[in-house]
Design an enzyme around this catalytic site. Structure first.
Site, PDB file in Angstrom:
ATOM      1  N   ASP A  14       1.010  -1.296   0.010  1.00  0.00           N
ATOM      2  CA  ASP A  14      -0.008  -0.101   0.077  1.00  0.00           C
ATOM      3  C   ASP A  14       0.865   1.262  -0.204  1.00  0.00           C
ATOM      4  OD1 ASP A  14      -0.882   0.560   3.506  1.00  0.00           O
ATOM      5  OD2 ASP A  14       0.901  -0.398   2.659  1.00  0.00           O
ATOM      6  N   PHE A  45      -1.721  -0.479  12.241  1.00  0.00           N
ATOM      7  CA  PHE A  45      -2.388  -0.036  11.248  1.00  0.00           C
ATOM      8  C   PHE A  45      -2.800  -1.238  10.313  1.00  0.00           C
ATOM      9  CE2 PHE A  45      -3.996   3.101   8.285  1.00  0.00           C
ATOM     10  CZ  PHE A  45      -3.737   2.577   7.141  1.00  0.00           C
ATOM     11  N   HIS A  81       9.283   0.580   8.354  1.00  0.00           N
ATOM     12  CA  HIS A  81       8.773  -0.763   8.816  1.00  0.00           C
ATOM     13  C   HIS A  81       8.966  -1.851   7.428  1.00  0.00           C
ATOM     14  CE1 HIS A  81       6.467   1.391  11.800  1.00  0.00           C
ATOM     15  NE2 HIS A  81       6.126   2.314  10.810  1.00  0.00           N
ATOM     16  N   ASN A  93      -2.529   2.694   3.231  1.00  0.00           N
ATOM     17  CA  ASN A  93      -2.107   4.019   3.683  1.00  0.00           C
ATOM     18  C   ASN A  93      -2.966   5.091   2.734  1.00  0.00           C
ATOM     19  OD1 ASN A  93       0.239   3.419   5.337  1.00  0.00           O
ATOM     20  ND2 ASN A  93       1.330   2.679   3.342  1.00  0.00           N
ATOM     21  N   ASP A 107       6.626   1.197   2.123  1.00  0.00           N
ATOM     22  CA  ASP A 107       6.510   0.261   0.907  1.00  0.00           C
ATOM     23  C   ASP A 107       7.299   0.485  -0.237  1.00  0.00           C
ATOM     24  OD1 ASP A 107       3.723   0.881   2.401  1.00  0.00           O
ATOM     25  OD2 ASP A 107       3.563  -1.087   1.685  1.00  0.00           O
TER      26      ASP A 107
HETATM   27  O1  RIB Z   1       2.168   0.149  10.905  1.00  0.00           O
HETATM   28  C1  RIB Z   1       3.065   0.586   9.732  1.00  0.00           C
HETATM   29  C2  RIB Z   1       2.519  -0.218   8.281  1.00  0.00           C
HETATM   30  O2  RIB Z   1       1.410   0.296   8.234  1.00  0.00           O
HETATM   31  C3  RIB Z   1       3.522  -0.045   7.434  1.00  0.00           C
HETATM   32  O3  RIB Z   1       3.238  -1.134   6.748  1.00  0.00           O
HETATM   33  C4  RIB Z   1       2.900   1.119   6.663  1.00  0.00           C
HETATM   34  O4  RIB Z   1       3.395   1.210   5.285  1.00  0.00           O
HETATM   35  C5  RIB Z   1       1.377   0.972   6.826  1.00  0.00           C
HETATM   36  O5  RIB Z   1       1.171   0.225   5.593  1.00  0.00           O
HETATM   37 CA    CA Z   2       2.657  -0.526   4.080  1.00  0.00          CA
END
Ligand code: RIB
Ligand code: CA
Length: 326
Positions: free
Chosen positions: A10, A171, A245, A39, A15
């Site tokens: 996303d 998330f 991340h 996102n 990403d």
């Molecule tokens: O919580 C972080 C994640 O949520 C990551 O993958 C960020 O890109 C969002 O997708």
């Molecule tokens: Ca992501």
């Protein structure tokens, strides 16, 4: 042999770096990109995936759009987005302009592209979701006959501790808890890279300076992405440096020694008033539930950044070789 992967993503600043890492490193074979609402809307995450591939010179990797909402989402329930972190476009910071990227969107939808990729690739494929698990869960429900062609699911999501979108939920999981529950209950080999690991991987000013020093247009774009991402993480979470991340998933595939793992039972909370979307990780085996995931714990942070910076270097170099040294 390189690890064949499909990234389900996303984009999203982090990403985007995962796409670069998967495309650049010889230990990974990037077979396909699928996008999902997370996102930002799936229209925007798909455009962003195309933009990243265009600026990085990534060609020949099909990009297909997936679900625009969670499994429990209905026409009246707009999906959650993270504009406070990733901006209105989902990839704010660089000026991508208004034009269409020269990297096309595949006419197939995400599920068809995943199906076709699994059917045509000669070996089982690793799925690397770094957004909500809506596409992956839908695929597993629609194609149980193809699970033998899935080597493993290496996902960014959840946490052994606190969440980031609610005190309990991260998330990606919170966007579609039912999807996450289907994935963690699938019986497939799963590696979970959660916030407890990813929050160690901070894009410090030193990291940003090393990327800037590469001196290529791609490096400059990456610095713009990280600078924007640092600003929103500071504003929203009070972090002095932003955690990147998603690239920890591919980094783990490139070098499994980079992140320590523990086997644990991971359950997704679906009904808790205050805890819906939490990944409840039984690190000490107190529930008696069978372990269903390898959970990332300690990160070799310098080793991680070497991979990311080298990916930007490799992809940023002109096709004919490195830029002339001054
Ligand atoms: O919580 C972080 C994640 O949520 C990551 O993958 C960020 O890109 C969002 O997708
Ligand atoms: Ca992501």
């Amino acid at each position: 042999m390189p690890v064949p992967v499909i990234l389900d993503c996303d984009p999203g600043h982090d990403d985007a770096f995962n796409i670069l890492l998967a495309a650049a490193h010889p230990a990974v074979e990037l077979l396909a990109l699928t996008t999902v609402a997370g996102n930002q809307t799936v229209e925007k995450t798909t455009l962003n995936a195309r933009r990243v591939c265009e600026v990085a010179g990534i060609r020949g990797v099909p990009i297909a759009a997936g679900r625009d909402r969670p499994l429990r989402g209905g026409p009246d329930r707009e999906p959650r987005v993270a504009a406070d972190i990733h901006g209105g476009s989902g990839l704010d910071g660089p000026g991508f302009g208004e034009g269409e990227p020269d990297v096309p969107q595949d006419p197939r939808d995400a599920l068809t592209l995943i199906r076709d990729t699994l059917l045509t690739h000669p070996a089982p494929v690793t799925l690397v979701p770094t957004g909500p698990l809506s596409n992956i869960a839908t695929f597993l429900l629609a194609h149980p006959e193809l699970t033998p062609r899935i080597e493993r699911i290496v996902l960014m999501g959840g946490s052994t501790g606190r969440g980031n979108t609610t005190p309990a939920a991260e998330f990606n999981i919170l966007c579609d808890p039912e999807a996450a529950d289907i994935v963690f209950s699938s019986g497939l080999p799963i590696t979970m890279i959660g916030l407890n690991a990813t929050h160690q991987a901070r894009a410090t000013p030193e990291v940003v300076a090393r990327i800037a020093a590469l001196g290529t247009p791609l490096a400059r774009l990456c610095v713009q992405l990280l600078t924007y991402f640092a600003g929103t993480y500071r504003e929203v979470y009070g972090f002095d440096t932003p955690p990147l991340h998603d690239p920890l998933t591919v980094a783990h595939l490139i070098d499994p020694s980079l992140i320590s793992l523990v086997r644990a039972a991971v359950s997704v909370e679906l009904t808790g008033t205050h805890t819906r979307g939490a990944t409840v990780v039984d690190l000490h085996g107190v529930t008696g539930r069978p372990a269903n995931a390898d959970v990332g714990m300690e990160v070799d942070v310098p080793g991680f950044w070497e991979l990311v910076i080298d990916a930007v270097r490799v992809l940023g170099e002109p096709a004919e070789g490195p830029p002339d040294t001054p």
